[in-house]
Design a protein around this motif. Structure first.
Motif, PDB file in Angstrom:
ATOM      1  N   LYS A   3      40.368  35.035  54.136  1.00 30.03           N
ATOM      2  CA  LYS A   3      39.061  35.169  54.774  1.00 30.03           C
ATOM      3  C   LYS A   3      38.060  35.724  53.776  1.00 30.03           C
ATOM      4  CE  LYS A   3      36.835  37.015  58.923  1.00 30.03           C
ATOM      5  NZ  LYS A   3      37.035  37.840  60.158  1.00 30.03           N
ATOM      6  N   VAL A   4      36.814  35.154  53.834  1.00 31.84           N
ATOM      7  CA  VAL A   4      35.771  35.554  52.892  1.00 31.84           C
ATOM      8  C   VAL A   4      34.845  36.559  53.573  1.00 31.84           C
ATOM      9  CG1 VAL A   4      33.837  34.757  51.485  1.00 31.84           C
ATOM     10  CG2 VAL A   4      35.874  33.318  51.731  1.00 31.84           C
ATOM     11  N   HIS A   5      34.544  37.661  52.877  1.00 31.48           N
ATOM     12  CA  HIS A   5      33.664  38.714  53.375  1.00 31.48           C
ATOM     13  C   HIS A   5      32.497  38.876  52.411  1.00 31.48           C
ATOM     14  CE1 HIS A   5      36.853  40.083  56.176  1.00 31.48           C
ATOM     15  NE2 HIS A   5      37.668  39.769  55.160  1.00 31.48           N
ATOM     16  N   THR A   6      31.270  38.901  52.961  1.00 32.73           N
ATOM     17  CA  THR A   6      30.085  39.188  52.164  1.00 32.73           C
ATOM     18  C   THR A   6      29.833  40.684  52.172  1.00 32.73           C
ATOM     19  OG1 THR A   6      29.130  37.037  52.703  1.00 32.73           O
ATOM     20  CG2 THR A   6      27.625  38.745  51.887  1.00 32.73           C
ATOM     21  N   ILE A   7      29.777  41.277  51.011  1.00 33.08           N
ATOM     22  CA  ILE A   7      29.630  42.731  50.894  1.00 33.08           C
ATOM     23  C   ILE A   7      28.166  43.098  51.065  1.00 33.08           C
ATOM     24  CG2 ILE A   7      30.065  44.753  49.457  1.00 33.08           C
ATOM     25  CD1 ILE A   7      32.563  43.202  50.415  1.00 33.08           C
ATOM     26  N   MET A   8      27.884  43.939  52.059  1.00 31.17           N
ATOM     27  CA  MET A   8      26.529  44.405  52.313  1.00 31.17           C
ATOM     28  C   MET A   8      26.254  45.757  51.652  1.00 31.17           C
ATOM     29  SD  MET A   8      25.652  41.808  53.999  1.00 31.17           S
ATOM     30  CE  MET A   8      23.984  42.342  54.409  1.00 31.17           C
ATOM     31  N   HIS A   9      27.297  46.547  51.462  1.00 24.13           N
ATOM     32  CA  HIS A   9      27.104  47.886  50.883  1.00 24.13           C
ATOM     33  C   HIS A   9      28.357  48.253  50.102  1.00 24.13           C
ATOM     34  CE1 HIS A   9      25.683  52.010  50.480  1.00 24.13           C
ATOM     35  NE2 HIS A   9      26.869  52.432  50.915  1.00 24.13           N
ATOM     36  N   ALA A  10      28.171  48.910  48.963  1.00 22.03           N
ATOM     37  CA  ALA A  10      29.310  49.322  48.129  1.00 22.03           C
ATOM     38  C   ALA A  10      29.040  50.695  47.543  1.00 22.03           C
ATOM     39  CB  ALA A  10      29.561  48.308  47.019  1.00 22.03           C
ATOM     40  N   GLU A  11      30.095  51.500  47.473  1.00 23.66           N
ATOM     41  CA  GLU A  11      30.026  52.822  46.856  1.00 23.66           C
ATOM     42  C   GLU A  11      31.114  52.910  45.789  1.00 23.66           C
ATOM     43  OE1 GLU A  11      30.444  55.880  49.741  1.00 23.66           O
ATOM     44  OE2 GLU A  11      28.720  55.242  50.953  1.00 23.66           O
ATOM     45  N   GLY A  12      30.762  53.465  44.647  1.00 21.30           N
ATOM     46  CA  GLY A  12      31.726  53.612  43.571  1.00 21.30           C
ATOM     47  C   GLY A  12      31.107  53.244  42.245  1.00 21.30           C
ATOM     48  N   PRO A  13      31.891  53.178  41.204  1.00 28.17           N
ATOM     49  CA  PRO A  13      33.353  53.287  41.252  1.00 28.17           C
ATOM     50  C   PRO A  13      33.874  54.722  41.134  1.00 28.17           C
ATOM     51  CG  PRO A  13      32.664  52.700  39.046  1.00 28.17           C
ATOM     52  CD  PRO A  13      31.399  52.791  39.870  1.00 28.17           C
ATOM     53  N   GLU A  14      35.095  54.923  41.601  1.00 24.98           N
ATOM     54  CA  GLU A  14      35.849  56.164  41.385  1.00 24.98           C
ATOM     55  C   GLU A  14      37.028  55.799  40.488  1.00 24.98           C
ATOM     56  OE1 GLU A  14      38.711  59.375  43.739  1.00 24.98           O
ATOM     57  OE2 GLU A  14      37.771  57.726  44.826  1.00 24.98           O
ATOM     58  N   ARG A  15      36.982  56.294  39.278  1.00 28.63           N
ATOM     59  CA  ARG A  15      38.019  55.926  38.310  1.00 28.63           C
ATOM     60  C   ARG A  15      39.227  56.855  38.449  1.00 28.63           C
ATOM     61  NH1 ARG A  15      36.168  53.950  32.587  1.00 28.63           N
ATOM     62  NH2 ARG A  15      35.655  52.233  34.019  1.00 28.63           N
ATOM     63  N   ILE A  16      40.408  56.248  38.580  1.00 26.12           N
ATOM     64  CA  ILE A  16      41.674  56.991  38.690  1.00 26.12           C
ATOM     65  C   ILE A  16      42.588  56.506  37.586  1.00 26.12           C
ATOM     66  CG2 ILE A  16      43.692  57.492  40.108  1.00 26.12           C
ATOM     67  CD1 ILE A  16      42.015  57.137  42.567  1.00 26.12           C
ATOM     68  N   ALA A  17      42.883  57.389  36.666  1.00 23.08           N
ATOM     69  CA  ALA A  17      43.769  57.042  35.557  1.00 23.08           C
ATOM     70  C   ALA A  17      45.227  57.185  35.980  1.00 23.08           C
ATOM     71  CB  ALA A  17      43.477  57.930  34.351  1.00 23.08           C
ATOM     72  N   ALA A  18      46.084  56.449  35.320  1.00 26.35           N
ATOM     73  CA  ALA A  18      47.517  56.494  35.632  1.00 26.35           C
ATOM     74  C   ALA A  18      48.119  57.815  35.209  1.00 26.35           C
ATOM     75  CB  ALA A  18      48.230  55.342  34.935  1.00 26.35           C
ATOM     76  N   GLU A  19      49.185  58.217  35.884  1.00 28.47           N
ATOM     77  CA  GLU A  19      49.912  59.443  35.538  1.00 28.47           C
ATOM     78  C   GLU A  19      50.912  59.096  34.442  1.00 28.47           C
ATOM     79  OE1 GLU A  19      51.362  60.356  39.449  1.00 28.47           O
ATOM     80  OE2 GLU A  19      49.710  61.719  39.851  1.00 28.47           O
ATOM     81  N   TRP A  20      50.452  59.166  33.190  1.00 35.38           N
ATOM     82  CA  TRP A  20      51.251  58.707  32.062  1.00 35.38           C
ATOM     83  C   TRP A  20      52.517  59.510  31.863  1.00 35.38           C
ATOM     84  CZ3 TRP A  20      51.756  62.760  28.783  1.00 35.38           C
ATOM     85  CH2 TRP A  20      50.775  63.758  28.847  1.00 35.38           C
ATOM     86  N   TRP A  21      52.555  60.759  32.391  1.00 38.62           N
ATOM     87  CA  TRP A  21      53.738  61.602  32.156  1.00 38.62           C
ATOM     88  C   TRP A  21      54.900  61.280  33.101  1.00 38.62           C
ATOM     89  CZ3 TRP A  21      49.059  63.023  34.197  1.00 38.62           C
ATOM     90  CH2 TRP A  21      49.035  63.382  35.538  1.00 38.62           C
ATOM     91  N   ARG A  22      54.635  60.399  34.084  1.00 38.30           N
ATOM     92  CA  ARG A  22      55.695  60.075  35.044  1.00 38.30           C
ATOM     93  C   ARG A  22      56.578  58.917  34.590  1.00 38.30           C
ATOM     94  NH1 ARG A  22      55.355  62.223  40.221  1.00 38.30           N
ATOM     95  NH2 ARG A  22      53.467  63.440  40.635  1.00 38.30           N
TER      96      ARG A  22
END
Length: 517
Positions: A453-472
């Motif tokens: 299904k196709v959705h037209t985006i009317m509003h967007a917030e971000g980006p929130e960058r989340i880095a990987a947990e490299w020590w795991r």
């Protein structure tokens, strides 16, 4: 001082088998007045139990079945079932908790043919020890189970009197153990057959022959079982009982004049039992965290309903409401038969109730909010089952898949740390691929295609960058940029782009990870 009841069921396997035979159709019914034996299922079967008629005919336990049939042509034989005998005895002992919660089966040394009741402080509920023994014997007879009962201060004395005493007086007064045991045979000490035979050969036929004698020769000649059994019977050493279940912290039992079977009657009686427990709980500043309602049927069967609570409570109304939900869910499994004649409500787990602040409005609102939450949680657990209600708790990880954990037994609600960015209430089990159109490589999404299904985006917030947990892990996954987007119909999605455009060799991809209400 303790008071122990010994309940001995002579020829228990025979009576158990006959009682089971009466409840099921049989092609060839057994005549209990004629010689009847139970034999094991080996290649060369031997007799394991026999009725009085077979005993009068000269048969004995352990005799070969072929020899017994040669002596008595019309011998009735059935295959013994030791597992069924043990299960039935455990159920009968469970039924006996209507008198006291402290019930223990006889040990292996004396055979699985009875059980102990610790009625310390409970006999007065039936009018005294004599009335308790009379009521217990009458109910066992109604089940088709003849019994021999005795009550004393020690399990050893009670067992010996119930098995070997020939006088009708089976209530042993405090301090009378020595004179009561003296005329009984040494086998009354629950000794092994080899030890009892050796004592008789040495001339020690009665327990009185052992009392007062020097202990060193007995300790050198016999196993320490002999002196331990003697000391325990006389009350010189403690004899702990292996109870079927640990005694509850608080318990209230009520016997009814007429059996009940309806849901409303059961709940009314259970509410009154809880009301009787409240003063005891208040005196100890405690509340019930887990309860068990035992329903004793007229035919001897016992059915139990268990309830666990999120917070300790002293409220009869709350307990009754949870029991009602439990009964509604288990309505098909609960069989009333001819009705329940005794009900028992036990607090199996109790906790101290912590004092709460009642003066400040904020504290009062928080307490009311917590109360309503825990009531809802308890109700869901009773209606849906404990396995259907899960508890989510935060985990020290900023990677979304690892930031929470669930358990099957929800306890207290765990406070969640405040997040800088909103998190969706529904997180998908795993991120699902999606096609996204963005104006520039690092711009917010404008069009989303997900699950066909196709959705037209009317509003967007971000980006929130989340880095990987490299020590795991050794392999570090790509960095994620999360966006909160909303389409034209108000549906909100939590999606992310995996990988940074223009950096590295990984082609950026889009995934939907969660949904907002």
């Amino acid at each position: 001082m303790p008071r122990i009841v010994s309940v001995w069921l002579p020829q228990w396997p025979i009576h158990r088998w006959l009682a089971a035979e009466r409840r099921r159709p049989s092609g060839v019914p057994v005549d209990p007045e004629a010689p009847f034996v139970l034999a094991d299922a080996t290649d060369a079967p031997r007799i394991t139990a026999l009725n009085p008629a077979a005993l009068k005919s000269g048969l004995a336990v352990g005799e070969r079945l072929a020899d017994a049939r040669a002596r008595i042509g019309a011998l009735q034989v059935r295959i013994s079932d030791c597992a069924a005998d043990a299960d039935a005895l455990a159920r009968l002992a469970r039924w006996a908790t209507r008198y006291t919660p402290s019930v223990a089966l006889f040990g292996e040394a004396s055979g699985a043919d009875g059980f102990f009741l610790d009625v310390t402080g409970a006999a007065h509920l039936l009018g005294g020890e004599r009335e308790l023994l009379s009521d217990l014997a009458q109910r066992l007879r109604s089940f088709g189970l003849p019994s021999c009962l005795a009550i004393a201060e020690t399990p050893g004395t009670a067992w010996a009197v119930s098995h070997f005493a020939r006088t009708p007086e089976r209530i042993i007064e405090r301090g009378a153990e020595r004179e009561t045991l003296s005329p009984l045979p040494v086998a009354a000490l629950r000794l092994s057959p080899e030890t009892a035979l050796t004592l008789r050969r040495l001339g020690f036929k009665r327990i009185g022959d052992l009392i007062g004698k020097a202990r060193a020769p007995f300790a050198a000649r016999f196993e320490k079982e002999l002196l331990i059994r003697l000391d325990r019977a006389l009350g010189l050493a403690a004899e702990p009982l292996r109870l079927l279940a640990p005694p509850p912290a608080y318990i209230c039992t009520r016997s009814l004049l007429e059996p009940i079977s309806t849901e409303d009657a059961i709940l009314t009686a259970a509410g009154r039992l809880m009301e009787n427990l409240v003063p005891k709980l208040e005196a100890d500043d405690a509340g019930a965290r887990a309860l068990r309602l035992d329903l004793y049927r007229v035919d001897g069967a016992v059915q139990s309903l268990g309830v666990r609570l999120t917070l300790p409570t002293q409220s009869p109304e709350h307990v009754t409401r949870l029991l009602r939900l439990k009964l509604e869910r288990l309505a098909r499994e609960l069989e009333a038969g001819f009705g329940f004649e005794t009900l028992s409500l036990a607090v199996t787990v109790a906790e101290r109730i912590q004092p709460r602040q009642r003066t400040l409005a904020t504290a009062s609102e928080d307490a009311e909010r917590e109360r309503r939450f825990t009531n809802l949680l308890d109700a869901l657990r009773q209606r849906l089952g404990a396995e259907s209600v899960r508890n989510l708790a935060p985990v020290a990880s900023h990677w979304p898949e690892r930031s929470q954990a669930s358990s099957l037994a929800p306890e207290k609600a765990t406070p969640w740390p405040d997040a800088e960015s909103p998190r969706p209430p529904l997180l998908l089990p795993r991120p699902e691929p999606a096609d996204v159109v963005a104006p520039i490589p690092n711009g917010p999404p404008m069009r989303l295609r997900w699950r066909g299904k196709v959705h037209t985006i009317m509003h967007a917030e971000g980006p929130e960058r989340i880095a990987a947990e490299w020590w795991r892990s050794e392999t570090c996954p790509p960095t994620r940029d999360y966006y909160l987007v909303e389409n034209g119909t108000g549906h909100r999605f939590w999606l992310f782009r995996e990988g940074i455009p223009g950096r590295g060799r990984v082609t950026p991809r889009w995934f939907v990870h969660g949904l907002f209400a």
